[in-house]
Design a protein around this motif. Structure first.
Motif, mmCIF file in Angstrom:
data_model
loop_
_atom_site.group_PDB
_atom_site.id
_atom_site.type_symbol
_atom_site.label_atom_id
_atom_site.label_comp_id
_atom_site.label_asym_id
_atom_site.label_seq_id
_atom_site.Cartn_x
_atom_site.Cartn_y
_atom_site.Cartn_z
ATOM 1 N N THR A 14 0.839 -1.205 0.000
ATOM 2 C CA THR A 14 0.000 0.000 0.000
ATOM 3 C C THR A 14 0.867 1.245 0.000
ATOM 4 O OG1 THR A 14 -1.749 -1.174 1.193
ATOM 5 C CG2 THR A 14 -1.796 1.242 1.252
ATOM 6 N N ILE A 57 0.431 3.962 -3.347
ATOM 7 C CA ILE A 57 -0.327 5.213 -3.300
ATOM 8 C C ILE A 57 0.370 6.344 -4.046
ATOM 9 C CG2 ILE A 57 -1.250 7.007 -1.775
ATOM 10 C CD1 ILE A 57 -2.889 4.376 -1.879
ATOM 11 N N VAL A 81 0.062 5.693 -7.758
ATOM 12 C CA VAL A 81 -1.294 5.964 -8.243
ATOM 13 C C VAL A 81 -1.468 7.461 -8.487
ATOM 14 C CG1 VAL A 81 -3.750 5.902 -7.637
ATOM 15 C CG2 VAL A 81 -2.289 3.922 -7.146
ATOM 16 N N ASP A 82 -0.995 8.267 -7.550
ATOM 17 C CA ASP A 82 -1.107 9.723 -7.698
ATOM 18 C C ASP A 82 -0.415 10.203 -8.966
ATOM 19 O OD1 ASP A 82 -2.528 9.970 -5.324
ATOM 20 O OD2 ASP A 82 -0.742 10.409 -4.113
ATOM 21 N N GLU A 104 -8.505 -1.150 -0.337
ATOM 22 C CA GLU A 104 -8.122 0.232 -0.072
ATOM 23 C C GLU A 104 -7.383 0.826 -1.275
ATOM 24 O OE1 GLU A 104 -5.731 2.826 3.321
ATOM 25 O OE2 GLU A 104 -5.087 0.763 2.908
ATOM 26 N N VAL A 105 -6.492 0.040 -1.862
ATOM 27 C CA VAL A 105 -5.726 0.536 -3.006
ATOM 28 C C VAL A 105 -6.592 0.602 -4.256
ATOM 29 C CG1 VAL A 105 -3.703 0.150 -4.461
ATOM 30 C CG2 VAL A 105 -3.588 -0.337 -2.014
ATOM 31 N N THR A 106 -7.391 -0.432 -4.515
ATOM 32 C CA THR A 106 -8.216 -0.400 -5.728
ATOM 33 C C THR A 106 -9.265 0.707 -5.658
ATOM 34 O OG1 THR A 106 -9.674 -2.145 -4.868
ATOM 35 C CG2 THR A 106 -7.814 -2.831 -6.240
ATOM 36 N N ASP A 107 -9.810 0.961 -4.454
ATOM 37 C CA ASP A 107 -10.734 2.090 -4.307
ATOM 38 C C ASP A 107 -10.025 3.414 -4.559
ATOM 39 O OD1 ASP A 107 -12.904 0.498 -3.758
ATOM 40 O OD2 ASP A 107 -12.907 0.858 -1.592
ATOM 41 N N TYR A 108 -8.789 3.513 -4.085
ATOM 42 C CA TYR A 108 -8.021 4.738 -4.300
ATOM 43 C C TYR A 108 -7.744 4.942 -5.792
ATOM 44 C CZ TYR A 108 -4.670 8.456 -3.377
ATOM 45 O OH TYR A 108 -4.028 9.667 -3.328
ATOM 46 N N ARG A 160 -9.664 3.984 -8.234
ATOM 47 C CA ARG A 160 -10.922 4.466 -8.807
ATOM 48 C C ARG A 160 -11.166 5.936 -8.459
ATOM 49 N NH1 ARG A 160 -14.092 1.406 -12.137
ATOM 50 N NH2 ARG A 160 -13.729 -0.825 -11.917
ATOM 51 N N SER A 161 -10.809 6.312 -7.224
ATOM 52 C CA SER A 161 -11.034 7.698 -6.815
ATOM 53 C C SER A 161 -10.200 8.673 -7.640
ATOM 54 C CB SER A 161 -10.697 7.861 -5.326
ATOM 55 O OG SER A 161 -9.291 7.881 -5.099
ATOM 56 N N LYS A 162 -9.117 8.185 -8.245
ATOM 57 C CA LYS A 162 -8.268 9.018 -9.079
ATOM 58 C C LYS A 162 -8.657 8.938 -10.563
ATOM 59 C CE LYS A 162 -5.586 10.723 -5.919
ATOM 60 N NZ LYS A 162 -5.435 12.188 -5.706
#
Length: 707
Positions: free
Chosen positions: A327, A331, A334-335, A377-381, A383-385
């Motif tokens: 994680t 993160i 992902v950003d 938690e990571v896959t949701d993050y 999607r949020s991006k």
């Protein structure tokens, strides 16, 4: 009296002949018209069989030297029964029925044409209609004698074979060979030549392209005519060129006993369908042939949204996390991937094991040590991006230290000599077993339902050899039926999840074949870690698969400079971008160049799905200083150009149909060009000057009116 069946379709000239005894011959398959004087009656009697097929317990009717698949026991025995000539939604379709009257073995052959494309797709279905079991150990998919007959030069002087060597980190490595290079010098009187040697290319096993792509190109340099082919098989396959009684022949097929330990016992009423193959003709050289093959590959491929949109994938593996995801590490990646403009974010290998993960694969459950709050938690993050989450999976294996594998019966796995097959600390799952298919479907269901996965990278990293003996006449038969069951399983996944994007990966590009790629929308081309060598793989990749399926890594390095970043981006610009690298650790200038490159790609990717490839400097070798790949559309030409190490800072690149025309040329990427370029209307070429080594640029060219 002989009866000829003459077919002229899509620029292909084909001549079949039914002999007086109803023997069925293929006399001609070419872009050039048939010259009947090239074949004597004696030659016809000793060859030109439409099919070569070998059954055990029967003698060969003529002399044959060596292990060539010519003069097979039943190739000469098959008699013409009937044929139909019709059309379907694809184009013209010929169906032939032949039979051996003694054994009552019957073969139905289907030749499918595709409107506007000079390629035929072929397969045969052989059925035992007799009263006794017959053992089949070879049947050709395509068998054509006379590949050398156009022109007057010696066969060993005029024929050129282009052969696509393939291997881990050496994918799409084409080499040219004459017949003399292959040891096939013409030293016997031509009319009696039947040497014991021949040139054959085979694959044995489940990595279909671990040594060669299942395709090749043969050109008659005297007449300018060519044949090219691909065998559409995701495992064992074989093709050969040999000599027999005054002619050379080309034979294509799937597994056989000599080279892949395959045979099949056909009981009365049982049948077998060959591996399909596609064969094309051309008068336009290699680039023209691959353009037609590209059209054909698009025609046979599963319709899917991914190849229409060519979305950008970030994958955390290559020169990035290298299968060590957490994680904490994901993160920031992902950003940065979201800022750069990526549209998928794929978590690669290692997500299911707390430490060494290689030999424990198989249960596909998240590691809480790596993801303390869960993978969700990571896959949701992700999607949020604004990106779609993806995951790495290796669905055909279980590690020897997978707890589930220890509990399962051997019927789930490949078995030989009473033992499970090991390779690289993994067992090979057997997809003929419905329980295996059901289990892996449940894994995919869970990944989609629990984590919102929309992209799966399906990898495959072992080679189980000749196959499995369990419930099979031969190991090769067990292998082939497993491979066909695996394809049906893939079909069921796409039927269930039509929007799911699944990438075909096999240690990079070790299963580049159109049994797989008629289903998968995207293919990993390599695990090459040096971006400079990757230029060759990237440039050559549209020879093996369509550009929009050809996934190429772009991985700017933290210790690189802006030219290295540009080089990486140009590697993937005309194909499919697999963005990677430590985007969280590169400089701000490099981040800007990555985003600029992805924005440039988005501006042109709508053209990739219809564009056709060409190689203005020829196919690339790994030691070439200059490399070029072009894609042409109806309105414009896109051109990627690379310079690696060497002493030639300037080169002129010929553009097809450019001679005598003006052109508008812009450097599309990068915006800081700093390299001179100029269009030469008289020569129809683009001159470029790259002052330093290891540079790359991407150009757009619009040809204008003639001078």
């Amino acid at each position: 009296m002989e009866k000829q069946i003459v077919i002229e379709e899509n620029g292909i000239h084909i001549v079949f002949e039914i002999e007086e005894d109803r023997s069925f011959k293929l006399l001609h398959f070419s872009a050039l018209p048939f010259q009947k004087e090239k074949i004597t009656q004696a030659m016809k009697e000793a060859g030109f069989n439409f099919i070569e097929m070998n059954l055990y317990g029967f003698d060969r009717p003529h002399e044959r030297h060596g292990n060539k698949y010519i003069v097979t026991s039943h190739g000469f025995r098959m008699k013409y029964v009937s044929h139909t000539d019709e059309r379907n939604e694809k184009g013209r379709v010929l169906k032939f029925l032949t039979t051996d009257e003694e054994t009552d073995m019957q073969v139905e052959s289907v030749w499918q044409f595709y409107d506007g494309i000079p390629i035929v797709r072929m397969e045969h279905r052989v059925e035992n209609r007799g009263q006794e079991m017959q053992t089949l150990d070879y049947i050709s998919t395509f068998n054509y004698m006379g590949i050398e007959k156009e022109g007057v030069k010696r066969q060993d002087e005029k024929l050129l074979l282009k052969l696509p060597h393939n291997g881990w980190q050496r994918e799409m490595n084409w080499k040219d060979y004459t017949l003399k290079d292959l040891g096939m010098d013409l030293v016997q009187p031509k009319e009696i030549q039947r040497s014991s040697n021949h040139f054959h290319v085979s694959n044995t096993g489940n990595w279909s392209s671990k040594e060669f792509l299942p395709m090749a190109y043969l050109e008659n340099q005297e007449t300018g005519s060519s044949l090219y082919w691909q065998i559409e098989q995701n495992g064992s396959w074989h093709w050969e060129i040999g000599d027999q009684n005054g002619h050379l022949y080309l034979a294509l097929g799937g597994p056989n006993e000599l080279y892949s330990h395959w045979f099949k016992n056909l009981k009365p009423g049982e049948s077998f369908t060959t591996v399909p193959a596609a064969v094309g003709v051309s008068l336009g050289g290699f680039d023209s042939s691959i353009a037609e093959l590209t059209k054909y590959r698009r025609r046979i491929r599963r319709k899917n949204q991914d190849n229409e949109t060519c979305k950008i994938i970030f994958n955390d593996y290559m020169n990035c996390l290298f299968a060590d995801p957490t994680t904490e590490k994901e993160i920031p990646l992902v950003d940065e991937a979201a800022k750069a403009g990526c549209e998928y974010f794929c978590i690669d290998a290692g997500w299911y094991a707390k430490g060494f993960w290689w030999d424990a694969v198989g249960e596909w459950k998240e590691s809480r040590e790596r993801f303390p709050n869960g993978l969700r938690e990571v896959t949701d993050y992700i999607r949020s991006k604004g990106m779609i989450p993806g995951i790495w999976l290796e669905p055909e294996v279980m590690g020897i230290n997978c707890e589930l594998a220890k509990k399962l019966p051997d019927t789930w796995f490949f078995v030989r000599h009473g033992k499970r097959i090991y390779d690289r600390s993994r067992y090979q799952l057997d997809y003929r077993n419905p329980e295996v298919r059901e289990y892996m479907t449940s894994v995919v269901d869970r990944l989609i339902q629990e984590y919102g996965i929309g992209y799966i990278k399906m990898d495959y990293n072992i080679e189980p050899g000749i196959g499995t003996e369990y419930l099979a006449d031969s190991p090769g038969e067990g292998m082939l039926e497993h491979e066909r069951a695996y394809l049906k399983w893939l079909d069921s996944l796409f039927e269930k999840y039509p929007e799911l994007v699944i990438e075909n990966c096999s240690s990079g590009g070790l299963r580049i074949d159109y049994a797989m790629l008629s289903r998968y929308s995207i293919q990993s081309t390599s695990d090459e870690e040096d971006y400079r060598y990757y230029a060759t793989i990237a440039a050559n990749s549209p020879s093996g698969l369509t550009p929009e399926q050809s996934a190429v890594w772009s991985y700017p390095l933290p210790d690189g400079d802006r030219e290295a970043t540009v080089f990486n981006m140009v590697n993937a610009m005309l194909l499919r971008i697999h963005q990677s690298g430590r985007l969280d650790k590169i400089s701000d200038d490099e981040k800007t160049l990555v985003k600029e490159g992805l924005d440039c790609y988005k501006s042109i990717r709508g053209d990739i799905k219809n564009a056709l490839p060409f190689w203005p400097l020829g196919l690339s070798d790994f030691d070439d200083e200059w490399v070029a790949l072009g894609l042409r559309t109806e309105e414009k030409i896109y051109l990627s150009v690379w310079r690696r190490s060497g002493n030639t800072p300037c080169i002129s690149i010929p553009i097809p149909n450019g001679r005598g025309k003006n052109a508008e040329v812009i450097c599309k990427y990068p915006s800081f060009s700093e390299s001179a370029y100029e269009w030469n209307p008289g020569a129809g070429s683009l001159s470029v000057n790259f002052e330093r080594e290891n540079m790359a640029r991407f150009y757009e060219i619009k040809l204008c009116e003639e001078n």
